[in-house]
Each structure stands twice: as structure tokens, then as C-alpha cells.
Design a protein around this motif. Structure first.
Motif, short mmCIF file in Angstrom:
data_model
loop_
_atom_site.label_atom_id
_atom_site.label_comp_id
_atom_site.label_asym_id
_atom_site.label_seq_id
_atom_site.Cartn_x
_atom_site.Cartn_y
_atom_site.Cartn_z
N LEU A 103 47.17 76.46 27.64
CA LEU A 103 48.75 76.11 27.97
C LEU A 103 48.80 75.79 26.86
O LEU A 103 48.01 74.63 25.79
N GLY A 104 50.26 76.45 26.31
CA GLY A 104 50.58 76.27 25.17
C GLY A 104 51.60 75.51 25.17
O GLY A 104 52.69 75.17 25.69
N VAL A 105 51.13 74.55 23.77
CA VAL A 105 52.61 72.77 23.91
C VAL A 105 53.62 73.36 22.21
O VAL A 105 52.96 73.08 21.42
N PRO A 106 54.80 74.00 22.82
CA PRO A 106 54.97 74.12 21.70
C PRO A 106 55.83 72.30 21.24
O PRO A 106 56.11 71.26 21.73
N LEU A 107 55.71 72.21 19.85
CA LEU A 107 56.11 71.30 19.02
C LEU A 107 57.28 70.81 18.00
O LEU A 107 57.28 72.39 17.86
N SER A 108 58.16 69.64 18.36
CA SER A 108 58.92 70.41 17.17
C SER A 108 58.18 69.48 16.16
O SER A 108 57.19 69.17 15.54
N GLY A 148 33.93 69.47 26.87
CA GLY A 148 34.08 70.07 25.54
C GLY A 148 35.35 70.00 25.20
O GLY A 148 35.94 69.24 24.96
N ASP A 149 35.63 71.20 25.07
CA ASP A 149 37.43 71.83 24.39
C ASP A 149 38.72 72.09 25.47
O ASP A 149 39.26 72.43 24.97
N PHE A 150 37.73 72.21 26.38
CA PHE A 150 39.09 72.09 27.61
C PHE A 150 38.40 71.68 29.11
O PHE A 150 37.97 70.47 29.15
N ILE A 151 40.21 71.44 29.96
CA ILE A 151 39.61 70.73 31.17
C ILE A 151 39.75 71.48 32.30
O ILE A 151 40.04 72.71 32.48
N ILE A 201 44.22 73.24 26.17
CA ILE A 201 45.76 72.83 26.18
C ILE A 201 45.69 73.08 24.21
O ILE A 201 44.93 72.94 23.46
N GLN A 202 46.42 74.28 23.82
CA GLN A 202 46.57 74.41 22.69
C GLN A 202 48.57 74.54 22.03
O GLN A 202 49.50 74.64 22.60
N ARG A 261 48.15 65.12 20.16
CA ARG A 261 48.86 65.93 21.13
C ARG A 261 48.36 66.53 21.96
O ARG A 261 48.67 66.37 23.32
N ARG A 262 47.32 66.66 21.79
CA ARG A 262 46.01 67.62 22.73
C ARG A 262 45.91 66.62 23.00
O ARG A 262 46.00 66.53 24.68
N ALA A 263 45.37 65.50 22.75
CA ALA A 263 44.62 63.96 23.26
C ALA A 263 45.76 62.95 24.53
O ALA A 263 45.03 62.97 25.88
N GLU A 264 47.19 63.49 23.86
CA GLU A 264 48.01 62.71 24.94
C GLU A 264 48.20 63.54 26.67
O GLU A 264 48.66 63.16 27.49
N VAL A 265 48.37 64.81 26.13
CA VAL A 265 48.84 66.00 26.86
C VAL A 265 47.64 65.72 27.77
O VAL A 265 47.55 65.43 29.35
N THR A 266 46.31 65.55 27.15
CA THR A 266 45.10 65.31 28.00
C THR A 266 44.90 64.14 29.31
O THR A 266 44.78 64.17 30.01
N GLN A 267 45.61 63.43 28.46
CA GLN A 267 45.43 62.11 29.22
C GLN A 267 46.73 61.96 30.13
O GLN A 267 46.44 61.37 31.32
#
Length: 501
Positions: A442-447, A401-404, A414-415, A382-388
């Protein structure tokens, strides 16, 4: 001091400092220092009003140098008596500080209080003379280097003695006595506490000591190997019978383990397990640097019994290493989650094969943090998808690294977070970044339920939320959206510019 109280007036008043360590040669004895410093004082019309002496004290630091510390505190700083000069035979008597700046510091400290430190071997000198200053720096280096060279020589000597199977120093371990050997390596006597060899070519080895202590050592190995008792059980049985430990206190699992691991009980001399030189902190050395000599003296424990004990300890350590590895801990937690559909501290504590909740917290921050690690593949995806998606919306986006970084303007981490089940509710716990190079988390709550859809986006600025856990709970996805934005709208609000449609 009566020796100089002649009643005449002097040009200067001074205090004198003398130091002699146990390793110093005879020519540096206090009495010889006094003769030379007093002669210098007579030659330069100086009255010595007080002498300070440290006998048998190392010059590596000021610790334990009562004479030096009294001189600095009472006479230099507090001015207990009036004087202008501090007389010292040479730089090495002032100290063999491994940081030569410390030697200069104490000299400068005296100068700040109007007292000039004079090394009588160098004379008064001109403080602004380049050659005198260089010579002083060289003397400080040589004073420090002497201790380093001596330390190296002592270590090499001790290592050679240990290689030959003899004791390089120190008190005998529990169950042993020190045995003095003559030049032909024949026994002379058992050394009592505080006794040392008197002839350089003599050597010291170990020999079985107190029969009661030997019986305890043999008992520990037999109970551990043959009865399969744990160190905790062995310690309990020894304490129950009021048998004192090597330190005279109660036995503990760690003190039993120390006996079981000690190769000395198998007749193997071991040296250089730890290093502590020149007042530096002690540290453990890797095993390949240990100096080991087998069959150096009579063993207390049979080799076969000792070797079996080491095998059992190794197997237990391997089992423990696997049990407390991140992979194994997560596998165990996953089984609890699959069985109960949730993860709670009470469930973890109830499972016999689980490690403690505190261990999970120590390894992963919280039990909730460990729970998130169960879904690492989903979170990374999901992190990769949001980044894309962000890259498509904001073309000037760079990954570091781990941020953009968006348009060289704002940095974002992205978290994605999987909801933590809490009865009929779910909770998302976010940990906003505290690193100064990251502006916003950037908090990304998932189901959950196997879909892991993105429910929305939450922004946590570092300066407002960094370092604090932020928990968000909701019964439905609709409620979570009340605290979130669409990603496109969020990007527009964040960078203040229209993004690509």
C-alpha cells in the motif's frame, strides 16, 4: 602388467587402485598395497588388466588424484577395456571423504556401470547382508575420522610450537629468513626455499633477511609515522623508484597496509590467524583465538615505532567507521538537504566531506533511499496512523511484524513515501514487496513542506509489481489523486466487503 600375463584364462578381469598420501604410515605404501591386492587376485582367480596409482595424494577429495580420475572416466564410464571388478586394499585407500556419502557415491557410480568395487581387506561380502553393510559404513566413518583426528593433532602440535615462539610452518614473510635451530636451540643454518628440518626435535624461527627488504620495511614505517604519509602515497613513491613488492609486483595501498599491520616485524610470533582444514574453505579467526608470543625473534621495526603505527591505524579506522556509519552518512546528507533544499548526486559529489554516491547506493539502495531515511520518524508515524485507521475500518485486522492481514484474506505492507525534489517537480518512488507472505504494498504518497499530509493511496500487487521500482511524479496533489483511492473505498474494493463506517 607383465607380472600377471601368464597366458591362462581367469574367472574375472579387474583394475586395481592404490593410493598413498604423504601422511600415511609405511605399511600403506603403494608397493605393500600391490603385494596384498595381487595376492588377493591370485587367490580368487582374478586377472588385473590395469593398475592405477596416486602417490602423495590426499584422500579427502578426488581433486588432484589423476590415477583415480583416469580409472573412473576412461575405464569405468567409457569402458576402455572389458572388466568386472575394481580392486582396492581397503576403504581408506578409496578415500578419506569427510562426507562418507561421497565414498559410497563413487562405489555406487561404479556399480551403475556394471563394475563391482571390492575392498580386499573385507573380501567380496554379500551386498544385501546387514552386518557387511554396517561394517562398510563403520570403515568409511573410521577412514574419515582418521583425517579429522590427525588434523586436530597437527594443529595442537603447531599451536604448541607457536606458543614457544617458533615457526610452525610456511614460507618466511617479506624481510625474513627461516633459521634452523638444533635441539639446544642454537642456530644451525638459514633454510633456503624448499628446505625443511630433518630432525623432529629441531625448531625453526625467523631472522632478519635481505637487507634491501629490511630497508623497505623500515622506510614504510618511518614514512607512515614520522612523515604522516598515507599508504597510497607510500605505494606511489615505492613504485616510482621501481622497488618490487613482496609478490614481485607493484605496491598497492593494501600491500603497504599488510606490512604496517604485521606483528612479525615487531618480533611477535603470530599463529592461527586463519583456519583451513581438511579441504574446507579458509576463514579468518577472531583475534582472541590468535596465538601470540612476543619477543620470539629479533624485531625489524622498533617497538615504539610499531606501536605508534598501530595507534594511527586504529584512529584512522575509527574515523572511517564513524564516517561510513549509517547515522553519520545521514547527518551529512541532511546538511546538504538543508543547505540546498534538494539532494542530487552532483551535490553529494561536490561536497568534500561527503562519502561517494556509490557508497550511499550500496548502503541504502539508492540516493533516494537514503533521502527517505532522513524522514524515518515521519514515515513511521504515518505508517502507524494508516494502520490504526485500517483497524478502525476493518475490525478483523492482525499485525504480523511489519505488515497486516485483513480478515485472514489479504496481507498488506504500508509504505509511506516522502517526495523527492526534482527541480520544480517532485517524485515518489515506491518499492513493492517481493516477500511471498505479503500480497499487496500500500503506497502512501506524502506531501512535503513540513506538513507531510497523506495525498492518497496506491496499491501494488506483488505478482504484478514486486521487485520493480515504481516512480510517480506530479506538480500538484490533484494529479496524484487520479491514481489513488480514499482509504475507506480502497479497503472495500480490496476485501470485497463493506467496512465499518
Amino acid at each position: 602388467m607383465d607380472w600377471f600375463n601368464s597366458g591362462k584364462s581367469f574367472k574375472y578381469r579387474a583394475v586395481a587402485y592404490y593410493r598413498h598420501s604423504a601422511q600415511d604410515r609405511q605399511e600403506n605404501s603403494v608397493e605393500i598395497q600391490q603385494d596384498q591386492v595381487r595376492q588377493f587376485a591370485r587367490d580368487h582367480d582374478i586377472e588385473i588388466i590395469r593398475e592405477f596409482i596416486d602417490r602423495g595424494k590426499s584422500g579427502l577429495s578426488t581433486e588432484g588424484r589423476d590415477g583415480f580420475n583416469e580409472m573412473i572416466h576412461d575405464y569405468v564410464e567409457r569402458g576402455q577395456e572389458a572388466f568386472e571388478i575394481v580392486l582396492v586394499l581397503d576403504v581408506s585407500r578409496w578415500g578419506r571423504f569427510q562426507d562418507t556419502d561421497l565414498s559410497a557415491y563413487y562405489k555406487g557410480h561404479c556399480a551403475m556401470h556394471g563394475k563391482q568395487v571390492v575392498y580386499t581387506s573385507l573380501g567380496f561380502g554379500e551386498q544385501d547382508n546387514l552386518m557387511f553393510s554396517l561394517r562398510l559404513d563403520i570403515e568409511r566413518f573410521q577412514a574419515a575420522n582418521y583425517s579429522r583426528e590427525l588434523s586436530t593433532k597437527v594443529f595442537k602440535g603447531c599451536a604448541k610450537i607457536a606458543e614457544q615462539g617458533f615457526r610452525a610452518g610456511g614460507m618466511p614473510p617479506y624481510g625474513f629468513h627461516r633459521l634452523l635451530l638444533d635441539e639446544q636451540r642454537k642456530p644451525v643454518q638459514v633454510l633456503e626455499r624448499g628446505q625443511r628440518k630433518s630432525i623432529q626435535n629441531q625448531r625453526v624461527t625467523l631472522t632478519p633477511g635481505d637487507p634491501d627488504e629490511i630497508a623497505v620495511i623500515e622506510r614504510i614505517f618511518k614514512e607512515f609515522v614520522k612523515w604522516e604519509s598515507t599508504p597510497k602515497q607510500i605505494a606511489f613513491s615505492l613504485n616510482k623508484q621501481r622497488i618490487p613488492s613482496p609478490g614481485g609486483c607493484q605496491w598497492s595501498p593494501s600491500s603497504v597496509m599488510a606490512v604496517l599491520r604485521n606483528e612479525l616485524y615487531a618480533g611477535t610470533m603470530v599463529y592461527n590467524k586463519t583456519t583451513q582444514r581438511l579441504k574446507s574453505p579458509s576463514h579468518k579467526n577472531p583475534m582472541d583465538e590468535w596465538i601470540r608470543t612476543e619477543n620470539a625473534f629479533p624485531a625489524i621495526v622498533e617497538h615504539k615505532l610499531f606501536d605508534r603505527a598501530q595507534e594511527i591505524l586504529f584512529e584512522a579506522e575509527e574515523e572511517r567507521r564513524v564516517k561510513y556509519s549509517a547515522e553519520d552518512m545521514l547527518d551529512r546528507l541532511r546538511r546538504v538537504y538543508e543547505q540546498y533544499g534538494t539532494v542530487r548526486a552532483s551535490l553529494v559529489a561536490a561536497e568534500k566531506e561527503m562519502v561517494s554516491v556509490a557508497t550511499y547506493a550500496k548502503r541504502f539502495g539508492t540516493i533516494g533511499g537514503a533521502y527517505q531515511h532522513l524522514f524515518e520518524e515521519v514515515i513511521d508515524s504515518r505508517r502507524a496512523e494508516v494502520t490504526q485507521t485500517i483497524k478502525q475500518l476493518v475490525h478483523e485486522t492482525e499485525e504480523y511484524g511489519d505488515f497486516i492481514v485483513l480478515r485472514n484474506y489479504v496481507s498488506v505492507r504500508i509504505q509511506p513515501v516522502i517526495p523527492f525534489p526534482l527541480g520544480y517537480e517532485e517524485e515518489w518512488t515506491f518499492m513493492p514487496e517481493v516477500r511471498p507472505e505479503i500480497d499487496i504494498t500500500l503506497g502512501v504518497p506524502l506531501s512535503n513542506g513540513g506538513k507531510y499530509d497523506v495525498l492518497g493511496y496506491l496499491f501494488f500487487p506483488r505478482i504484478m509489481a514486486g521487485g520493480r521500482r515504481i516512480r510517480v511524479s506530479a506538480n500538484t496533489a490533484d494529479r496524484i489523486e487520479l491514481h489513488a483511492y480514499s482509504l475507506k473505498q480502497a479497503m472495500e474494493d480490496l476485501i470485497g466487503l463493506e467496512v465499518t463506517a
